[in-house]
Write a protein that holds these residues in place. Structure first.
Motif: not given
Length: 642
Positions: A553-556, A76-90
């Motif tokens: 630029r992405a800003d975490p 769950h913590q990993l999944s939450a952290a990954l929400k800050r990833s760059v949205p390559f899919h978009s």
């Protein structure tokens, strides 16, 4: 410029990806559940007479439950952290060379992971190692190499961790081929047609080296066992792989360490490669460009100088889609330069670094593997391809080796690069011994290559799951213009739309801002240079661009949703451009044409196939330029960057 009707919606593309909105979540979930169950079924039926090692009561034990709870918490913590990833899919992401992943490849990769195959030998990967060899053949066909395994000169390819490793493999193979004839000379092997002096032996064409290697293998096979072993050891003792660079050139004092020639736009992996190989970065000659494409006159001058000074050349590199600018070098011109150089007694390998642009070759291939005419390709686009571009792609089959990255324009997970060489027989020169892993002697056919792939590659362990992903993706979308070509076709069309919209943008902001496309794009990567009107200093232009980059630029530290678009930057360097070209670009931007400092520019990687959303009548290209108009206006008015 050609007039082209608006293309019909391509519904096949709708099934290719999870989608910007996760539209195909049901499809992916269905595939994963189905094949996870299939994997469990396989485990249970391996030896069904064996009782379960994990008892059913374990699931109720406190230690089991605590372990499950810890696992869930960390996931769950990993999944939450990954929400800050760059949205390559978009389609709002137009920054670096990353996008959504092909569903067939993603599902196949995930399906194969529980089997955990190690693609170094058939002992550890009896299924996926053959898939990797098939991937090499799929890529060879796309690139114009011989891909019929019954042909003695059939190409051979394998996966690598990325383009950097593949480029290093190209250097290893080129050096092994260049030095091998000298080992035969030094060992004084009888009955072989070896050149009489070191210079000519060091400059044998690749086909002649392969013929000599085969003659040596046949001669060796005809000797009694003891003699064969003695002669093999004698030749091995004289090879550069045994002696090292220092020992080899000490034994051949008339020779100099060979140089590698590449355009100044080449990826930094080439500097890494020559260092790793022991040549040193001083042996890497970075040649000037014209319009960010290799300057053939500069290449000819350097080759002429090397021939006069008897300076060996290991390799000339052409870039098929530079990482920073997407420009494509004249591959046909490099091959022609080598042909002329051979007449002066100077020979070398020609390698194409197509890590970015390799999959664009699908646009040029018919379903039978033949090359499409320029007119056939051009009929689908407004500008693409130029005559020079078509000639470059048409010449790929005559090069010696090529790097391609399935994890770029192949839309597959990172860790999937590829190296392809024109003739599989050359790979014998890279063979290693490890009797606990590999079986038999050096490869003589495709079956042996498949059983002992790890003998020839840089890695000692490699993912079979990655090979499964690439293989299945290529089977679902064969590498020709009617199938896989749909993806680059959509993105090149988007790049053409971006190009035209950039020109209109330049007119719209002209009263307060200079905006220029510094050079015509060759692929689906387009750069844009900006400078406020009235500013003549490079420092002022770069300061303006740095403030603009903050908005892209992405800003975490911030929610992703506060960013409308994500982009990337690079620099225009006068030493890359050449003084005349740099002065032209700087002058068009109202800047001091004499400046020698780099200029910061926007770099747009347009690889998302949904940039032009026909389903909803949305152009993310138009939305981006609306956003850019607002951002530049805010900066001109002194407003704070978001």
């Amino acid at each position: 410029m050609r007039n082209r009707a608006t293309p019909a919606h391509d519904y096949a593309l709708d099934a290719c990806f999870l989608g910007p909105y996760g539209e195909n979540d049901t499809l992916l979930e269905k595939l994963l559940v189905e094949f996870l169950r299939d994997h469990v079924y396989w485990r249970r039926n391996f030896h069904p007479e064996d009782p379960p090692a994990i008892g059913t009561e374990s699931a109720r034990h406190p230690d089991y439950l605590a372990f499950e709870a810890r696992t869930r918490r960390e996931l769950h913590q990993l999944s939450a952290a990954l929400k800050r990833s760059v949205p390559f899919h978009s389609p709002r992401y137009i920054g670096h060379m990353a996008s959504d992943l092909l569903l067939p490849g993603l599902a196949a990769h995930m399906l194969a992971l529980p089997y955990n195959p190690n693609n170094v030998s058939e002992d550890s990967a009896p299924v996926t190692i053959d898939m990797e060899v098939q991937v090499g053949l799929q890529l060879a066909r796309m690139l114009g190499y011989v891909h019929d395994t019954t042909r003695p000169d059939c190409a051979f390819g394998h996966l690598a961790s990325g383009g950097t490793t593949a480029n290093y493999q190209a250097l290893r193979l080129a050096l092994a081929m260049k030095a091998f004839p000298l080992a035969l000379r030094a060992a004084r092997v009888p009955d072989l047609d070896v050149p009489e002096d070191d210079w000519h032996a060091f400059n044998l064409p690749g086909d002649a080296v392969i013929a000599l290697l085969q003659a040596w293998q046949r001669w060796l096979a005809a000797q009694p066992m003891a003699e064969s072993t003695r002669w093999r050891e004698r030749v091995d003792a004289a090879r550069i792989e045994r002696l090292g660079l220092a020992g080899f050139f000490a034994k051949h004092p008339a020779l100099r360490v060979p140089r590698v020639l590449a355009p100044i736009t080449a990826h930094y992996s080439w500097s890494k490669g020559v260092k790793l190989l022991g040549l040193g970065s001083a042996q890497l000659d970075l040649l000037p460009t014209r319009g960010m494409r290799l300057d053939l006159d500069a290449l000819e001058e350097q080759l002429d100088r090397c021939a006069r000074e008897r300076q060996p050349v290991l390799m000339a590199v052409a870039v098929l889609g530079s990482t920073e600018y997407g420009t494509i070098d004249p591959v046909d011109g490099v091959l022609a330069a080598r042909a002329r150089s051979r007449a002066r007694g100077l020979d070398f390998a020609v390698h194409v670094d197509a890590a970015w642009g390799g999959y664009l070759a699908t646009l040029f291939r018919n379903e039978d593997g033949s090359l499409r005419s320029r007119a056939e390709v051009a009929d689908e686009f407004t500008y693409f391809p130029s005559p020079a571009l078509h000639a470059a792609f048409g010449a790929l089959g005559d090069t010696d080796s090529i790097t391609v990255d399935p994890h770029k324009l192949g839309y597959l997970p990172f860790g999937s690069g590829a190296f392809v060489c024109r003739d599989h027989r050359a790979m014998d020169l890279l063979a290693e011994r490890a009797d606990y892993v590999f079986h038999g002697d050096a490869a003589t056919d495709y079956a042996t290559h498949a059983r002992n792939l790890g003998r020839f590659v840089v890695e000692g362990s490699k993912s079979g799951a990655a090979a499964a992903g690439v293989y299945v993706a290529h089977k679902v979308l064969p590498l020709d213009h009617r199938h896989f070509g749909r993806l680059p076709r959509a993105t090149v069309r988007a790049a053409e739309a971006f190009h035209d919209r950039a020109l209109r943008f330049a007119d719209e902001v002209a009263p307060h801002l200079h905006a220029r496309i510094p050079f015509e794009p060759d692929s689906n990567l387009v750069c844009l240079a900006l400078n406020p009107r009235g500013n003549t200093s490079l420092a002022g232009a770069n300061a303006f661009m740095q403030r603009l980059c903050v908005m892209l630029r992405a800003d975490p530290r911030q929610p992703l949703q506060v960013k409308e678009f994500f982009g990337s930057t690079t620099t225009l360097r006068p030493d890359l451009l050449g003084n005349l070209e740099a002065a032209r670009i700087f002058r068009s931007l109202g800047l001091d044409a004499e400046s020698s400092e780099p200029l910061l520019i926007l770099r747009h990687t347009l690889m998302n196939p949904y940039l032009i959303d026909g389903e909803n009548g949305i152009s993310y290209v138009d939305l981006y330029f609306d956003f850019l108009t607002r951002c530049t206006a805010a900066l001109m008015n002194g407003e704070r960057a978001a």
